[in-house]
Design an enzyme around this catalytic site. Structure first.
Site, PDB file in Angstrom:
ATOM      1  N   TRP A   1      -6.331  -0.282   5.421  1.00 31.28           N
ATOM      2  CA  TRP A   1      -5.090  -0.961   4.993  1.00 31.28           C
ATOM      3  C   TRP A   1      -4.050   0.119   4.741  1.00 31.28           C
ATOM      4  CZ3 TRP A   1      -3.124  -5.785   4.723  1.00 31.28           C
ATOM      5  CH2 TRP A   1      -1.914  -5.940   4.036  1.00 31.28           C
TER       6      TRP A   1
ATOM      7  N   GLU B   1      -7.813   6.447   5.089  1.00 35.04           N
ATOM      8  CA  GLU B   1      -7.840   6.510   3.627  1.00 35.04           C
ATOM      9  C   GLU B   1      -9.091   7.306   3.246  1.00 35.04           C
ATOM     10  OE1 GLU B   1      -7.723   2.254   2.033  1.00 35.04           O
ATOM     11  OE2 GLU B   1      -7.695   1.985   4.185  1.00 35.04           O
TER      12      GLU B   1
ATOM     13  N   ASP C   1      -4.020   8.779   4.052  1.00 35.10           N
ATOM     14  CA  ASP C   1      -3.281   7.807   3.258  1.00 35.10           C
ATOM     15  C   ASP C   1      -3.878   7.836   1.859  1.00 35.10           C
ATOM     16  OD1 ASP C   1      -2.412   5.573   1.890  1.00 35.10           O
ATOM     17  OD2 ASP C   1      -2.472   4.244   3.633  1.00 35.10           O
TER      18      ASP C   1
ATOM     19  N   GLN D   1      -4.115   5.255  -2.878  1.00 32.52           N
ATOM     20  CA  GLN D   1      -4.975   4.935  -4.023  1.00 32.52           C
ATOM     21  C   GLN D   1      -5.686   6.154  -4.576  1.00 32.52           C
ATOM     22  OE1 GLN D   1      -7.409   1.470  -3.623  1.00 32.52           O
ATOM     23  NE2 GLN D   1      -5.851   0.336  -2.506  1.00 32.52           N
TER      24      GLN D   1
ATOM     25  N   LYS E   1       1.910   4.107  -5.015  1.00 35.80           N
ATOM     26  CA  LYS E   1       1.279   3.478  -6.186  1.00 35.80           C
ATOM     27  C   LYS E   1       1.393   4.290  -7.480  1.00 35.80           C
ATOM     28  CE  LYS E   1      -1.888   0.674  -3.410  1.00 35.80           C
ATOM     29  NZ  LYS E   1      -1.486  -0.684  -3.716  1.00 35.80           N
TER      30      LYS E   1
ATOM     31  N   ARG F   1     -13.262  -5.071  -6.611  1.00 34.42           N
ATOM     32  CA  ARG F   1     -12.693  -3.732  -6.747  1.00 34.42           C
ATOM     33  C   ARG F   1     -12.272  -3.573  -8.204  1.00 34.42           C
ATOM     34  NH1 ARG F   1      -7.989  -2.259  -2.868  1.00 34.42           N
ATOM     35  NH2 ARG F   1      -6.705  -3.407  -4.338  1.00 34.42           N
TER      36      ARG F   1
END
Ligand SMILES: Cc1ncc(COP(=O)(O)O)c(C=O)c1O
Length: 440
Positions: A135, A208, A241, A244, A270, A404
């Site tokens: 994502w 990611e 990426d 997170q 984020k 999560r």
């Protein structure tokens, strides 16, 4: 008042898919969010992973006031002092290797667009390898490389995207192989197929470091090393990426640091804005100089905004001062221990995984078949919310049903205990209801 606003929400807001709660919300502090009825919820999503230092941290509130005294916004061609300072702090204290040049935008999706534009301009190519379950955002280019997104119904995605099967130790594509061998075999096959299909226009591999929306999958280090080598061998750039993983969530400064692999381009978002829209893309001085010569452009009305940069600096300072990177490890170990204890007692908890305070808990109907327990996942998540715990469930038909769990790094052990208590009660009730032939 709130009753009429609930009606207004129904009457006048576009339903965007993520708007899952019937309530309206008014306030957020630390780990707690409050709805318009005054009900409090522990937020174990960190507000979509942004409130990593806790909601409305006083340092963020002060930074917003400070920006109010100076400037919220300038013409895009004017670089605010505070933006230069943030770029310097990132290069000096946070970014791996020789990633010393940064651009500041607003969302993670936008950061992906920037990274892809950089890679395409630098290489002269357009082909991008992305992982299954990835994502990287919702905008055009970003959704083209996002396999966990809803891709149907929005026209033609950007051409030239190829998929590498994601490493999934719990739900491997070829059971029987050990985790690392399976991840590398998948990659090897994907690269062979890519090389056959490629028009020789490779631009980037995007990944990611922890594949989060795809089910909180932690790849073996050798997989990321192999991606580094695959990119180098093909003259492509490696993009991490780190929406997170950057800034402490997984117990290191970045995912690059955890895996000891340095990408050519890193995207961040984020946590950096602590709840305000701030994202960044870093690359090397050599890549920046090359694309500058080629007339690289990326600007919006809000590129280099001083307001969000002021907040970004404050967020990074809090992470240092409150030692939140270490805290992610300590509290992560505690939270994980609590889930491992639940796993001993509940057959339906098939797997507990993750790094630091980014934890995935996979639900199965039984541990032999490992069939995804989707109904249980949905029911438990709803019951948790009713009991005062907000958390995220990742559910894909082709994958598992994975909670999560990612509270702010400032979460207390009391809050963790309370959350686990709620979760266990919700799980027990859901199992009883399903056994009685209820909603499931
Ligand atoms: C890994 C990753 N990349 C990119 C994005 C997109 O960020 P945004 O929602 O800020 O556009 C997200 C958002 O969830 C994400 O998790």
């Amino acid at each position: 008042m709130s009753g009429s606003l609930e009606a207004a929400a129904k009457d006048h807001l576009v339903r965007y898919g993520g708007d899952t709660f019937p309530n309206l919300f008014t306030k957020a502090r630390g780990t707690v969010v409050t709805d318009s009825q005054g009900r409090e919820y522990l937020d174990f999503t960190s507000g979509q992973m942004c409130a990593t230092i806790g909601h409305n941290h006083p340092a963020i509130v002060e930074a917003v006031h400070r920006a109010g005294e100076k400037a919220f916004h300038f013409f895009s061609g004017m670089i605010p002092e505070v933006v230069a300072e943030l770029a310097q702090v990132l290069a000096r204290d946070w970014l791996p290797g020789d990633l010393t040049k940064t651009i500041f935008v607003n969302t993670g999706s936008e950061a992906t667009e920037v990274a892809l534009r950089m890679a395409k301009m630098y290489t002269g190519g357009y082909e991008v390898l992305a992982l299954g379950g990835s994502w990287h955002g919702i905008t055009g280019g970003a959704s083209s490389v996002s396999m966990a997104s809803d891709r149907k119904g929005y026209g033609v995605p950007a051409p030239g995207v190829f998929v590498i099967p994601e490493p999934n130790a719990y739900r491997p594509y070829f059971p029987g192989m050990d985790e690392e061998a399976a991840a590398l075999a998948n990659l090897d096959l994907a690269l062979k197929l890519y090389d056959m299909q490629s028009a020789g226009k490779g631009a980037a591999i995007i990944v990611e470091p922890v594949i989060s929306a795809g089910g909180v999958l932690v790849p073996p280090r050798s997989f990321l090393v192999a991606l580094r080598q695959a990119a180098d061998a093909r003259g492509m750039l490696l993009i991490f990426d780190e929406a997170q993983t950057a800034f402490g969530r997984i117990g290191t400064r970045t995912g690059a640091e955890h895996f000891d692999v340095v990408p050519d381009i890193m995207t961040m978002s984020k946590t950096l804005g602590g709840g305000l829209p701030l994202a960044a893309v870093a690359t090397t001085a050599a890549i920046e100089a090359d694309i500058y010569e080629k007339h690289f452009t990326y600007y919006t009305s809000h590129v280099s905004d001083p307001l969000t940069a002021e907040v970004g600096l404050a967020v990074l300072k809090v992470i240092e001062q409150e030692k939140l990177v270490d805290r992610a490890n300590a509290m992560g170990a505690y939270l994980r221990g609590r889930f491992e204890d639940l796993q001993q007692r509940y057959e339906v908890i098939g797997d507990v995984r993750g790094l630091g305070l980014l934890i995935g808990v996979e639900l199965v109907t039984d541990r032999v078949s490992r069939s995804p327990a989707h109904a249980l996942g949905a029911l438990t998540t709803r019951k948790c919310f009713e009991k005062g715990l907000s958390m995220n469930i990742r559910r894909r038909p082709e994958r598992g049903s994975v909670w999560r769990i990612a509270p702010p790094l400032t979460v207390s052990t009391n809050e963790i205990d309370r959350a686990v208590e709620i979760l266990e009660a919700a799980l027990r009730e859901s199992l009883d209801e399903i056994a009685a032939g209820g909603t499931a």
